[in-house]
Scaffold this active site. Structure first.
Site, PDB file in Angstrom:
ATOM      1  N   ASP A 412      13.567  12.213   2.124  1.00  0.00           N
ATOM      2  CA  ASP A 412      14.311  13.170   1.976  1.00  0.00           C
ATOM      3  C   ASP A 412      13.944  14.075   0.875  1.00  0.00           C
ATOM      4  OD1 ASP A 412      17.353  13.699   2.479  1.00  0.00           O
ATOM      5  OD2 ASP A 412      17.043  14.217   0.444  1.00  0.00           O
ATOM      6  N   ILE A 413      13.796  15.402   1.206  1.00  0.00           N
ATOM      7  CA  ILE A 413      13.338  16.370   0.135  1.00  0.00           C
ATOM      8  C   ILE A 413      14.381  16.368  -0.872  1.00  0.00           C
ATOM      9  CG2 ILE A 413      12.996  18.926   0.101  1.00  0.00           C
ATOM     10  CD1 ILE A 413      12.244  18.967   2.807  1.00  0.00           C
ATOM     11  N   GLU A 455      17.122  17.829   5.977  1.00  0.00           N
ATOM     12  CA  GLU A 455      15.933  17.677   5.180  1.00  0.00           C
ATOM     13  C   GLU A 455      15.375  16.178   5.163  1.00  0.00           C
ATOM     14  OE1 GLU A 455      18.956  18.364   4.047  1.00  0.00           O
ATOM     15  OE2 GLU A 455      19.349  17.389   2.254  1.00  0.00           O
TER      16      GLU A 455
END
Lengths: 541, 129
Positions: A412-413, A455
């Site tokens: 996950d960004i 994301e």
């Protein structure tokens, strides 16, 4: 002896073969160069030796995991054979071109890991696939393009002379024809015949596009260049050769004819087919073989072709697959009647091998493209949420059978919302694509990478231990954190958090994914920009 | 029908010989003998009497088709079925190898995990021809 043992023995042979292949190629290069340097004519015996050497590689490279090289050797062998048969003395430039081509093959050997159906090893220490090489040629404005593509994770280099191109050996050549003479750029692309070409032009007219087609372009863009679109095309171009062969299910009670079709498709286009003799086996065939296309004989005992086609169409899963009738029926009206029931097209028997192959290849290609477009995320080209979940289940059950280990990674960004808020959604999309590209380049071909949500990404790593998976993702995390993201004038860095879980610890696909998700959440809690392993989390009871 | 058990593999490339041996012996549970060229294949076939000969088409010395012709001339090897193996894959070539007496053609590169079952499939169909 188990399958695993067999694979281990085959892997050992593969290592031996790789060594021999290097030596054999060097010998062939020396032979070709020596022939090219001769002042007098080349005697057939010398060419015959060369041909035999190429033939050996053509016959063996594919078995040991170098199918592309085997194909190249086969093409070169055919060339030498044609020369021998026509008894026209080959000129020095022809032989020297052959030497160059062999040299290219030899150079690629270092970078080509053998492609294996089932990987045995995890990630080699520090091992990363070679990044895709892009050569850029043109006016100074191309500097910005070079920078942008580097930002997407491609190895990019401005090259202006044939020598520079020969040394760089790009996979893709991006050429700004607006600022160059045709002769100057063509002299450069001539030394890298295998590289795909993207041409940039100031002129978007039909004539300019047609000229690009005739110049062998694989892509065409006009100034000002839409960089994300160019990057998409570039990715598409370099990902094509990795495709699995097309798959065709042949339903025909004439097994001999069906077998002939199967061999023809295999021989002429590398298409894999499975023959089904009894219509009642077709659903099982579809499920097990998952074809790109089905060929159906129109007259079969017990069930006609159109009936069978309608039966297949009951199931939504097979809606996307073209159903093609094979029939001796040349009456247009009766063909139309059959098509009105179900089915997509007719091929009339007897059909030449060439016509069959061409018809099947074109439709299978279209079908594959459609399936991929449906299963892939538009922004990143990665696998979509439902498909990646299915792959996790497949991998999970495969490891249960084989006892091997596979890992699932959730990524996950970090602080993605603030990137969107600060720089806008366009930049957010750019960051997502940046990470998608990096994952694609750094993970192995056998790994599956999906975009799980906004994301969020999921990777499935078959035949990979927890430690190897953690190390691989750790290296990607470090690289990603170092990448410079550009939004207008601003330059910033982005990080991600990741969680890794192993099929050895969680035997249910859902639990496995949850474990990776929990570990990722822990990484976030622990300060972000880190990789956590799921055994650190509370294990399942 | 008699099961396929003894296979004589004739192939000049030692790496391919070794892979085929694993593919047929270990994966396929067959008994395998290997020869490097057509001449030694003629002798070995007469003496060992394999169920099947897997014959590479292009070899230095006597090539595959010539070896087949000589096998057919020898009393002791006249009836032994032969499957050709080749990297040459034009469809008309496959037909050609069948027309000169080959049972079928196995195309190189082959998959070691499925070679044995491929041979068995051809073997089981041989009487239909």
């Amino acid at each position: 002896m188990s399958d695993e043992d067999v694979r281990t023995r085959l892997a050992a042979l593969r290592v031996q073969y790789a060594e021999r292949l290097g030596n054999d190629l060097q010998t062939l290069i020396a032979q070709a160069r020596e022939l090219a340097a001769r002042q007098r004519s080349v005697e057939p015996a010398a060419l015959e030796t060369l041909r035999q050497g190429l033939h050996r590689i053509a016959g063996s490279a594919g078995t040991f995991g170098y199918p592309a090289l085997g194909q190249e050797a086969r093409e070169m062998e055919l060339w030498v054979q044609t020369v021998l048969e026509t008894a026209v003395a080959p000129t020095a430039p022809m032989l020297s071109a052959l030497g160059d081509r062999l040299c290219d093959s030899y150079r690629r050997l270092d970078t080509q890991a053998p492609t294996l159906a089932e990987p045995n090893a995890g990630y080699p220490p520090g091992g990363e696939e070679r990044p895709i090489r892009v050569g850029v040629m043109g006016a100074d404005a191309c500097g910005a393009l070079e920078q942008a593509l580097s930002g997407f994770g491609y190895a990019c280099r401005r090259s202006a002379t044939p020598d520079e191109w020969r040394e760089w050996q790009p996979d893709v050549a991006v050429i700004d024809t607006a600022s160059l003479s045709a002769a100057s750029w063509q002299a450069c692309t001539a030394v890298v015949p295998g590289a795909r070409r993207i041409l940039l032009s100031a002129d978007g007219s039909f004539d300019a596009r047609l000229q690009a087609v005739r110049d062998g372009a694989d892509g065409f863009f006009t100034h000002p260049v839409d960089v994300p679109a160019l990057e998409r095309r570039l990715r598409h171009l370099v990902s094509q050769p990795q495709q699995d062969p097309y798959r065709v299910l042949i339903v025909d009670d004439d097994t001999e004819l069906a077998e002939h079709f199967r061999l023809t498709l295999k021989a002429a286009a590398g298409i894999e087919s499975r023959v089904i003799e009894h219509p009642s086996d077709v659903l099982r065939g579809l499920r097990e073989f998952v074809p790109d296309l089905v060929l159906i004989d129109i007259n079969m005992p017990g069930c006609s072709g159109p009936e069978l086609a309608r039966l297949i169409r009951f199931d939504d899963d097979w809606l996307r697959i073209p159903l093609i009738y094979l029939s001796a029926e040349s009456d247009a009206q009766r063909q139309a009647q059959a098509l009105a029931q179900a089915g997509d097209d007719f091929l009339v028997k007897p059909i030449s091998d060439v016509a069959l192959t061409a018809a099947v290849t074109a439709r299978a290609q279209r079908s594959r493209q459609l399936s991929q477009a449906l299963a892939r995320d538009g922004l990143t080209g990665l696998i979509k949420h439902p498909a990646i979940k299915e792959l996790i289940e497949i991998e999970q059950s495969r490891t249960q059978r084989s006892g091997a280990e596979a890992c699932v990674v959730m990524i996950d960004i970090d602080c993605f919302k603030s990137i969107n808020d600060t720089y806008g959604h366009g930049t957010g999309d750019y960051v997502i694509r940046l990470l998608a590209n990096l994952l694609r380049q750094r993970l192995r071909r056998v790994d599956h990478i999906g975009r799980y949500g906004g994301e969020e990404f999921v990777a499935v790593l078959p035949a990979c231990s927890l430690d190897n998976a953690r190390e691989a993702i750790e290296r990607i995390r470090e690289s990603f954190a170092q990448l410079e993201c550009v939004a207008g004038e601003a330059v910033f860095h982005v990080t991600f958090s990741a969680g890794v879980a192993s099929t050895l610890d969680w035997t249910d696909a859902g639990a496995l994914l949850e474990a990776a998700d929990r570990a990722m959440y822990e990484a976030k809690q622990g300060g972000r920009n880190q990789v956590r392993v799921a055994r650190d989390a509370t294990p399942q009871t | 029908m008699q099961a396929l058990h003894r296979v004589l593999h004739v192939e000049d490339d030692p790496s391919i010989q070794e892979v085929a041996r694993i593919a047929l012996e270990v994966v396929g549970g067959m008994q395998v003998a290997s020869c490097d060229d057509g001449q030694s294949a003629l002798e070995k076939a007469a003496e060992w009497q394999p169920d099947l000969i897997l014959l590479d088409v292009m070899m230095p010395g006597i090539d595959g088709p010539t070896t087949l012709a000589r096998l057919r001339e020898q009393e002791a090897t006249r009836e032994i079925p032969v499957i050709f193996m080749t990297a040459k894959v034009q469809p008309n070539e496959i037909e050609h190898y069948r027309s000169i007496g080959g049972l079928d053609v196995v195309i190189k590169p082959f998959d070691p995990m499925t070679l044995a079952s491929q041979l068995r499939e051809i073997w089981e169909r041989k009487d239909e021809r």
